[in-house]
Design a protein around this motif. Structure first.
Motif, PDB file in Angstrom:
ATOM      1  N   SER A   1      77.833  41.988  52.869  1.00 26.73           N
ATOM      2  CA  SER A   1      76.979  41.656  51.726  1.00 26.73           C
ATOM      3  C   SER A   1      77.748  40.965  50.600  1.00 26.73           C
ATOM      4  O   SER A   1      77.157  40.269  49.778  1.00 26.73           O
ATOM      5  N   LYS A   2      79.070  41.131  50.583  1.00 25.06           N
ATOM      6  CA  LYS A   2      79.871  40.498  49.539  1.00 25.06           C
ATOM      7  C   LYS A   2      79.961  38.980  49.728  1.00 25.06           C
ATOM      8  O   LYS A   2      80.116  38.245  48.753  1.00 25.06           O
ATOM      9  N   THR A   3      79.870  38.535  50.979  1.00 25.11           N
ATOM     10  CA  THR A   3      79.971  37.096  51.262  1.00 25.11           C
ATOM     11  C   THR A   3      78.668  36.494  51.762  1.00 25.11           C
ATOM     12  O   THR A   3      78.477  35.283  51.688  1.00 25.11           O
ATOM     13  N   ASP A   4      77.792  37.323  52.296  1.00 19.53           N
ATOM     14  CA  ASP A   4      76.518  36.846  52.849  1.00 19.53           C
ATOM     15  C   ASP A   4      75.423  37.829  52.436  1.00 19.53           C
ATOM     16  O   ASP A   4      75.094  38.762  53.174  1.00 19.53           O
ATOM     17  N   PRO A   5      74.850  37.651  51.249  1.00 19.02           N
ATOM     18  CA  PRO A   5      73.875  38.626  50.744  1.00 19.02           C
ATOM     19  C   PRO A   5      72.607  38.716  51.584  1.00 19.02           C
ATOM     20  O   PRO A   5      71.961  39.769  51.587  1.00 19.02           O
TER      21      PRO A   5
ATOM     22  N   TYR B   1      66.780  47.155  50.244  1.00 21.63           N
ATOM     23  CA  TYR B   1      67.723  46.157  50.749  1.00 21.63           C
ATOM     24  C   TYR B   1      67.010  44.978  51.418  1.00 21.63           C
ATOM     25  O   TYR B   1      67.492  43.843  51.334  1.00 21.63           O
ATOM     26  N   LEU B   2      65.876  45.213  52.034  1.00 20.37           N
ATOM     27  CA  LEU B   2      65.104  44.087  52.560  1.00 20.37           C
ATOM     28  C   LEU B   2      64.642  43.179  51.420  1.00 20.37           C
ATOM     29  O   LEU B   2      64.646  41.948  51.553  1.00 20.37           O
TER      30      LEU B   2
ATOM     31  N   GLU C   1      65.565  39.244  50.797  1.00 20.84           N
ATOM     32  CA  GLU C   1      64.521  38.255  50.568  1.00 20.84           C
ATOM     33  C   GLU C   1      64.755  37.498  49.268  1.00 20.84           C
ATOM     34  O   GLU C   1      64.495  36.296  49.177  1.00 20.84           O
ATOM     35  N   ASP C   2      65.267  38.196  48.259  1.00 14.18           N
ATOM     36  CA  ASP C   2      65.597  37.520  47.005  1.00 14.18           C
ATOM     37  C   ASP C   2      66.676  36.460  47.221  1.00 14.18           C
ATOM     38  O   ASP C   2      66.668  35.404  46.577  1.00 14.18           O
ATOM     39  N   ALA C   3      67.617  36.739  48.124  1.00 12.62           N
ATOM     40  CA  ALA C   3      68.712  35.802  48.381  1.00 12.62           C
ATOM     41  C   ALA C   3      68.231  34.555  49.118  1.00 12.62           C
ATOM     42  O   ALA C   3      68.695  33.448  48.843  1.00 12.62           O
ATOM     43  N   ASP C   4      67.309  34.735  50.065  1.00 17.24           N
ATOM     44  CA  ASP C   4      66.759  33.582  50.784  1.00 17.24           C
ATOM     45  C   ASP C   4      65.464  34.007  51.477  1.00 17.24           C
ATOM     46  O   ASP C   4      65.496  34.530  52.592  1.00 17.24           O
ATOM     47  N   PRO C   5      64.323  33.783  50.850  1.00 14.23           N
ATOM     48  CA  PRO C   5      63.052  34.257  51.421  1.00 14.23           C
ATOM     49  C   PRO C   5      62.670  33.560  52.721  1.00 14.23           C
ATOM     50  O   PRO C   5      61.814  34.066  53.447  1.00 14.23           O
TER      51      PRO C   5
END
Length: 310
Positions: A119-123, A160-161, A165-169
């Motif tokens: 999650s630190k590099t790929d949220p 977490y889902l 989704e916020d990172a890339d819906p």
């Protein structure tokens, strides 16, 4: 559907989410073979390095439909691709089918640990598998302590889902896994409208073969058997060696045959069940139990129709 009922339904369906639908590869994806990121089964653009052994395990389970020979490849992935949460999630799911609860807990914890690091590099993927890891942990708690202690895990799953989704819906991997959950809810909750969930699933999930399979399941559960057959046939066209695809088509035909009191359709359903049973050594026990029961049900319905009792 209250939280307890929801968790129970989702827990039972979870092994389908991880084992039979969202985690696979489609052979027709046109990856650049010279790319260092050629092992991503979900993305053509912005592909990730998911790993050689994890990808091979996908093919073994979901293209070949062979659950019995995949452990060795996943064990290799665990050693050589230890930071890939998908491998740990698959191992946890296989342990769940074998009712090996300690391994379910072990691999759920490993899914969470690797997802936290990712999650630190790929949220997107990191948060997605944090949600998956909490769901696996919740399934373990459900088996050991019951529904109420497990319900609290749902809040973590959805948290977490939502972050993913916020990172890339529009991420296809996210929309595949979350899409199956959304479809499950949409077709089972009273007064819900599944059209929106189906439209988003079609638009953003990948690979196509898993989308087709998911739509076949959704339309089956909505009793729209003609559409369900259409998508089941598309899934079979892509991966004809997978016995679960024949099982799914048999399920749809059985329901359609019962609805229409048709011996012809029920006979076709049995033929598809038999094609799946011909590869029974590849399938996990929980699949075989329901497969054999549904085949027997189709045969009993034929006898009932032919005897004039229907």
């Amino acid at each position: 559907m209250n939280k307890k009922e929801y968790f129970f339904s989702l827990k039972k369906y979870y092994q389908r989410i991880l084992l039979t639908v969202p985690l696979t590869v489609i052979l027709s994806l046109n990856f650049n073979t010279s790319s260092a990121w050629a092992k991503d089964p979900f993305r053509v653009k912005n592909a990730r390095d998911i790993g050689e052994h994890t990808e091979k395990a996908f093919k073994t389970i979901f293209i070949e439909g062979n659950y019995q020979t995949v452990k060795q490849e996943l064990n290799q992935a665990e050693v050589k691709e230890p930071n890939e949460p998908l491998a740990h999630a698959l191992l946890a799911s296989l342990a769940y089918t074998e009712k090996d609860w300690q391994k379910v807990k072990q691999y759920a914890d490993e899914t969470l640990s690797s997802a936290q690091l990712l999650s630190k590099t790929d949220p997107v993927r990191g948060n997605l598998y944090l949600g998956v890891g909490h769901f696996l942990a919740g399934a373990y708690i459900y088996e050991k302590q019951g529904a109420l202690p497990a319900i609290n895990k749902l809040q973590q799953v959805f948290k977490y889902l939502d972050r993913a989704e916020d990172a890339d819906p529009n991420d296809p991997e996210l929309n595949l896994i979350k899409g199956y959950m959304d479809l499950l809810l949409a077709v089972n909750l009273p007064f819900s409208s599944p059209e929106q969930a189906i439209a988003r699933f079609k638009a953003h999930a990948a690979p196509n073969y898993l989308v087709e399979r998911g739509l076949a399941v959704a339309y089956r559960d909505l009793n729209d058997y003609n559409k369900a057959l259409k998508y089941a046939d598309l899934a079979l066209k892509t991966a004809p060696e997978n016995p679960e695809h024949y099982y799914l088509k048999g399920q749809i035909l059985r329901q359609l045959g019962k609805q229409q009191n048709s011996v012809t359709i029920l006979t076709e359903a049995i033929a598809n069940f038999d094609l799946a049973l011909a590869k029974s050594k590849q399938l996990p026990e929980f699949v075989l139990e329901t497969l054999e029961r549904e085949r027997n049900s189709a045969q009993e319905k034929i006898v009932e129709i032919e005897s004039g009792k229907s």
